[in-house]
Scaffold this motif. Structure first.
Motif, PDB file in Angstrom:
ATOM      1  N   ALA A   1       5.850  -3.845   1.400  1.00 56.50           N
ATOM      2  CA  ALA A   1       4.981  -3.271   0.375  1.00 56.50           C
ATOM      3  C   ALA A   1       3.756  -2.621   1.015  1.00 56.50           C
ATOM      4  O   ALA A   1       3.295  -1.557   0.566  1.00 56.50           O
ATOM      5  N   PHE A   2       3.220  -3.238   2.045  1.00 59.00           N
ATOM      6  CA  PHE A   2       2.070  -2.676   2.747  1.00 59.00           C
ATOM      7  C   PHE A   2       2.434  -1.341   3.385  1.00 59.00           C
ATOM      8  O   PHE A   2       1.680  -0.362   3.316  1.00 59.00           O
ATOM      9  N   TYR A   3       3.614  -1.295   4.013  1.00 54.81           N
ATOM     10  CA  TYR A   3       4.093  -0.044   4.603  1.00 54.81           C
ATOM     11  C   TYR A   3       4.187   1.037   3.536  1.00 54.81           C
ATOM     12  O   TYR A   3       3.711   2.163   3.731  1.00 54.81           O
ATOM     13  N   GLY A   4       4.813   0.707   2.392  1.00 52.51           N
ATOM     14  CA  GLY A   4       4.978   1.689   1.325  1.00 52.51           C
ATOM     15  C   GLY A   4       3.648   2.200   0.800  1.00 52.51           C
ATOM     16  O   GLY A   4       3.478   3.402   0.560  1.00 52.51           O
ATOM     17  N   ALA A   5       2.693   1.286   0.622  1.00 56.94           N
ATOM     18  CA  ALA A   5       1.383   1.671   0.111  1.00 56.94           C
ATOM     19  C   ALA A   5       0.657   2.579   1.096  1.00 56.94           C
ATOM     20  O   ALA A   5       0.009   3.564   0.707  1.00 56.94           O
ATOM     21  N   GLU A   6       0.769   2.270   2.386  1.00 57.17           N
ATOM     22  CA  GLU A   6       0.118   3.093   3.397  1.00 57.17           C
ATOM     23  C   GLU A   6       0.787   4.459   3.503  1.00 57.17           C
ATOM     24  O   GLU A   6       0.108   5.485   3.685  1.00 57.17           O
ATOM     25  N   LEU A   7       2.103   4.493   3.403  1.00 56.63           N
ATOM     26  CA  LEU A   7       2.807   5.772   3.434  1.00 56.63           C
ATOM     27  C   LEU A   7       2.331   6.656   2.283  1.00 56.63           C
ATOM     28  O   LEU A   7       2.047   7.845   2.467  1.00 56.63           O
ATOM     29  N   ARG A   8       2.228   6.072   1.088  1.00 52.61           N
ATOM     30  CA  ARG A   8       1.759   6.848  -0.067  1.00 52.61           C
ATOM     31  C   ARG A   8       0.320   7.318   0.139  1.00 52.61           C
ATOM     32  O   ARG A   8      -0.024   8.473  -0.162  1.00 52.61           O
ATOM     33  N   ARG A   9      -0.520   6.446   0.674  1.00 49.46           N
ATOM     34  CA  ARG A   9      -1.921   6.810   0.889  1.00 49.46           C
ATOM     35  C   ARG A   9      -2.042   7.960   1.882  1.00 49.46           C
ATOM     36  O   ARG A   9      -2.788   8.918   1.646  1.00 49.46           O
ATOM     37  N   PHE A  10      -1.301   7.867   2.976  1.00 51.17           N
ATOM     38  CA  PHE A  10      -1.347   8.942   3.967  1.00 51.17           C
ATOM     39  C   PHE A  10      -0.785  10.246   3.392  1.00 51.17           C
ATOM     40  O   PHE A  10      -1.320  11.330   3.651  1.00 51.17           O
TER      41      PHE A  10
END
Length: 273
Positions: free
Chosen positions: A15-24
């Motif tokens: 979930a952290f990876y997904g959230a960071e991908l979306r943020r970037f």
């Protein structure tokens, strides 16, 4: 369809990876489809990864890091993601393995995980596990990256001759696996020996085990089997070190082991490509 499901980044490494991908991605002013076009995948796949519905691959992560100029941030998170896919009981060992300076292993039935090809690993892990098979295979391949370091651990592997004949995944998979073992002949930090059937009763009859040695920390013994266990007990370490010394003495030399592996590869699996 664009996937906008919100995630709690603290729920899991995925979930952290997904959230960071979306943020970037959003900081770069790109839609999911636009990012997908840049890294040669679908916008739907980007959305599935952003919402933790699909595990990202290393290739995808490297492409996205480059496209978004994140300086390898997602690749660093990916390591945590793949570690989280390992069984909970195995994670402490994987962590110690990644820090070890020396890895000594005796394998009675299978090629050691660090030396498995992807196809061989998929066949091994797929025997009883189907729901998260690809995730487990990806995690095993990630473990092997310690062998690609500029200073990899010294790896000494002793395989029972039975490992060469136990057909895992079919003849083609086995031929490639044995060829992969032979590819380590020229690595000064890796040694592969075969314990021949002619050795008869030997010090490894109780089963497979690993010994991990470190620069400053105590050595560790890891017993494989239905109830794996890890211990730093000095008496246990002394006993296993003695067993390993006996196994090294009974095994074929590194050169003769390579000749046997090559012979089995050609005679038993030779018509495969």
């Amino acid at each position: 369809m664009v996937n906008i499901r919100e995630l709690d980044p603290s729920a899991s490494p995925l979930a952290f990876y997904g959230a960071e991908l979306r943020r970037f991605r959003e900081a770069a002013g790109l839609t999911q489809q636009q990012l997908g076009d840049i890294v040669y995948c679908s916008g739907s796949l980007v959305g599935q990864i952003e919402t933790a519905k699909k595990l990202p691959t290393r290739d995808f992560t490297q492409c996205v890091d480059a496209a978004l100029g994140t300086d390898g941030a997602l690749l660093r998170i990916l390591k945590l993601v793949l570690q989280s896919q390992l069984p909970s009981w195995f994670r402490p060992y994987a962590d110690m393995e990644a820090r070890a300076s020396y890895i000594y292993t005796f394998q009675a039935q299978l090629v050691q995980g660090l030396l498995q090809t992807e196809a061989y690993a998929r066949s091994v892990l797929g025997v009883m596990q189907h729901d998260k098979l690809e995730e487990l295979v990806a995690a095993r391949m990630e473990r092997q990256l310690i062998l690609e370091r500029s200073k990899p651990p010294l790896l000494w592997v002793i395989l029972s001759e039975a490992v060469l004949y136990q057909t895992i995944g079919g003849p083609g998979v086995m031929r490639n696996q044995l060829a992969h073992l032979l590819s380590f002949r020229d690595r000064e930090w890796a040694r592969v020996q075969v314990l021949p059937f002619a050795a008869g009763a030997h010090a490894g009859l109780m089963g497979s085990f690993n010994i991990l040695r470190f620069g400053d920390d105590p050595d560790i013994v890891y017993d494989e089997g239905y109830e794996p266990r890890m211990t730093a007990n000095p008496e246990e370490l002394r006993s296993r070190s003695l067993r390993y010394a006996h196994l090294q003495a009974a095994a074929l030399s590194v050169e003769d082991s390579a000749e046997l592996i090559a012979r089995v590869m050609e005679e038993r699996y030779g018509e495969q490509t």
